[in-house]
Design a protein around this motif. Sequence first.
Motif, mmCIF file in Angstrom:
data_model
loop_
_atom_site.group_PDB
_atom_site.id
_atom_site.type_symbol
_atom_site.label_atom_id
_atom_site.label_comp_id
_atom_site.label_asym_id
_atom_site.label_seq_id
_atom_site.Cartn_x
_atom_site.Cartn_y
_atom_site.Cartn_z
ATOM 1 N N GLY A 310 1.933 4.856 -5.471
ATOM 2 C CA GLY A 310 3.361 4.934 -5.557
ATOM 3 C C GLY A 310 3.778 3.563 -5.867
ATOM 4 N N GLN A 311 2.972 2.679 -6.341
ATOM 5 C CA GLN A 311 3.316 1.507 -7.162
ATOM 6 C C GLN A 311 2.323 0.856 -7.956
ATOM 7 N N MET A 312 2.833 0.035 -8.943
ATOM 8 C CA MET A 312 2.045 -0.222 -9.995
ATOM 9 C C MET A 312 0.797 -1.029 -10.043
ATOM 10 N N VAL A 313 0.422 -1.384 -8.689
ATOM 11 C CA VAL A 313 -0.955 -2.007 -8.201
ATOM 12 C C VAL A 313 -1.539 -1.225 -7.176
ATOM 13 N N GLY A 314 -2.808 -1.337 -6.962
ATOM 14 C CA GLY A 314 -3.502 -0.637 -5.974
ATOM 15 C C GLY A 314 -3.754 -1.706 -4.861
ATOM 16 N N PRO A 315 -4.265 -1.434 -3.536
ATOM 17 C CA PRO A 315 -4.256 -1.998 -2.393
ATOM 18 C C PRO A 315 -5.159 -3.224 -2.631
ATOM 19 N N LYS A 316 -6.068 -3.348 -3.729
ATOM 20 C CA LYS A 316 -7.098 -4.509 -3.599
ATOM 21 C C LYS A 316 -6.399 -5.594 -4.441
ATOM 22 N N VAL A 317 -5.228 -5.584 -4.805
ATOM 23 C CA VAL A 317 -4.477 -6.569 -5.583
ATOM 24 C C VAL A 317 -3.569 -7.209 -4.906
ATOM 25 N N PHE A 318 -3.521 -8.485 -5.036
ATOM 26 C CA PHE A 318 -2.703 -9.322 -4.187
ATOM 27 C C PHE A 318 -1.204 -9.249 -4.708
ATOM 28 N N GLY A 319 -0.279 -8.895 -3.703
ATOM 29 C CA GLY A 319 1.205 -8.478 -4.286
ATOM 30 C C GLY A 319 1.376 -7.116 -3.881
ATOM 31 N N TYR A 320 0.477 -6.479 -3.481
ATOM 32 C CA TYR A 320 0.665 -4.809 -3.338
ATOM 33 C C TYR A 320 1.307 -4.780 -1.761
ATOM 34 N N ALA A 321 2.186 -3.794 -1.894
ATOM 35 C CA ALA A 321 3.257 -3.747 -0.835
ATOM 36 C C ALA A 321 2.777 -2.476 -0.007
ATOM 37 N N PRO A 322 2.299 -2.819 1.162
ATOM 38 C CA PRO A 322 1.838 -1.634 1.915
ATOM 39 C C PRO A 322 2.673 -0.580 2.425
ATOM 40 N N GLU A 323 3.985 -0.799 2.445
ATOM 41 C CA GLU A 323 5.164 0.242 2.852
ATOM 42 C C GLU A 323 5.548 0.970 1.782
ATOM 43 N N ILE A 324 5.210 0.812 0.658
ATOM 44 C CA ILE A 324 5.446 1.677 -0.414
ATOM 45 C C ILE A 324 4.664 2.658 -0.441
ATOM 46 N N ARG A 325 4.928 3.890 -0.177
ATOM 47 C CA ARG A 325 4.154 5.038 -0.156
ATOM 48 C C ARG A 325 4.358 5.728 -1.329
ATOM 49 N N PRO A 326 3.357 6.710 -2.164
ATOM 50 C CA PRO A 326 3.580 7.701 -2.959
ATOM 51 C C PRO A 326 4.648 8.599 -2.541
ATOM 52 N N PRO A 327 5.601 8.788 -3.397
ATOM 53 C CA PRO A 327 6.647 9.648 -3.067
ATOM 54 C C PRO A 327 6.250 11.130 -2.760
ATOM 55 N N ARG A 328 6.985 11.838 -1.945
ATOM 56 C CA ARG A 328 6.468 13.177 -1.778
ATOM 57 C C ARG A 328 7.076 14.009 -3.008
ATOM 58 N N ARG A 329 6.354 14.993 -3.279
ATOM 59 C CA ARG A 329 7.055 16.113 -4.380
ATOM 60 C C ARG A 329 7.999 16.532 -3.880
ATOM 61 N N ASP A 330 9.295 17.015 -4.776
ATOM 62 C CA ASP A 330 10.640 17.277 -4.263
ATOM 63 C C ASP A 330 11.172 18.016 -5.416
ATOM 64 N N LEU A 331 10.919 19.196 -5.937
ATOM 65 C CA LEU A 331 11.182 19.747 -7.340
ATOM 66 C C LEU A 331 12.678 20.177 -7.307
#
Length: 505
Positions: A310-331
Amino acid sequence: MLVPRRHARRLVAWLALAATIGGGVACSGGPGGGAAPLRLVFHSGPQGLDPHLHDELATHWVLDNVYDSLVTFDVDMHVRPALAAGWDNPDDLTWRFRLRPGVRFHDGRPLGAADVVVSLERARSHPRSKMSGYLVEVAVARAVAPLTVEVQTRRPYPILLNKLTFIAIVPRDAPRLIAQPVGTGPYRLVSYQPGRGVELAAFGRGRPLGDAAEPRVSIGFESDAAKRVERLVSGRADLVAELPSRFADRVQAAPGCAVRAAGGLAVDYLQPRVDAPPFSDPRVRRAISLAVDREALVGAMLHGRGAPAGQMVGPKVFGYAPEIRPPRRDLEAARQLLAAAGYPGGLDAAIEYRDGQDIAALRAQLAEAGIRLQPRPRPWSELYPRLLRGQVAFYYGSWQCASGDASDLFDNKIHTRDPARGYGDSNSNGYSNPALDRLIESSGATLNMNERRRILESAMRLLAADLPLIPLAVPYNLSGVRTRLAWVPRLDSRIQAADMRRVER
């Protein structure tokens, strides 16, 4: 790791990263021992042999074997001494590096402080440099003794060591364009055939940093993933880098072969040009993001070997924001956003990506929202220069923060292009956001790591809301190897032959 004592514990705590997440099963091998060269196969060759003009993974895969830097990462992403035997900080703006004695370049010349000063200045100011983003806070470098270099930063810059791992040290009289690399690394270049391969030979000479175990290395380039895998399972390769997940099961089933996996730092993403229609409208970018079922995409394109992003870094990167979740699909929401942006019947867009990748599942998902993609696969040797020139309107690819810090993304790819200061070297889609620029610059000068993390997470939230890049997934870093190859994959995806050794099983 050796860092200023007053910052050491905080920096270790925040930047230490996890390493390998998996092993492998058993590919039959060819001749072992030292009779044949170690054979590596990459999807592409280097974009050039000048280490300061390209910040691109396949180029690093080759040139990391030829050049050293002042400091380096170990397999667990801890900073270790390399050409610098040690360092200290006389004050908050000064770093003093003591070089190892006895280091020589491949042509026999001894390494001195002047070589380091020239290398840092070249990486900062060469008009074609793609490494200046790693040195944005460096004000000046100077030789204060034959084997001592001082680097002064504009502001306190606690992550300088991480950034210096990317700056190759070249001779002080290096030409404007390096076509015949001369480094101090574990291997020297024997031959290079563009599009075909590279031959390396161990440098030896009792390197203070340690000799390579394998005396010769042969690196082949093959864009066709199936052909790369065939080389491995038939015994004509010892390692295939960046193994596509769709071939992992085949490699696992082949006698004498293994899949080696590490949790990766890369994020697969979509990059639209945001300075021209249709992608200049944030509603279109939002519609694309909502049209993607990331969980299903991980299953279809990564065969389950990865995680939704849901963001441009993964959880192993310093600066990852845990509250930004991948958005749910909504066609339905995606279609409504397209209509509001002036595309009630959907839109057509050509998408460019490296050949050999399979984007069928992505195309099918976006088509359900009325976003019709026309695939334009290109060889990486053609696509990469097009990206740098800003000629790609819509791109599918990967980005990784190879230092384990989100500043790699923000300084190099997100910040408004600012060649004079080194920001935005890899900003290739026309994005500019002054508010985000201010956060990026503030993060680099913040010594308190809790505060710095807060700033980076704020920048990540702003980036996720603006969507100049659309994150899709965090893939695992997979390699196919022969089981007799003793080697641990790195979290930063680097391929260093000096870490490899063939053993009898």
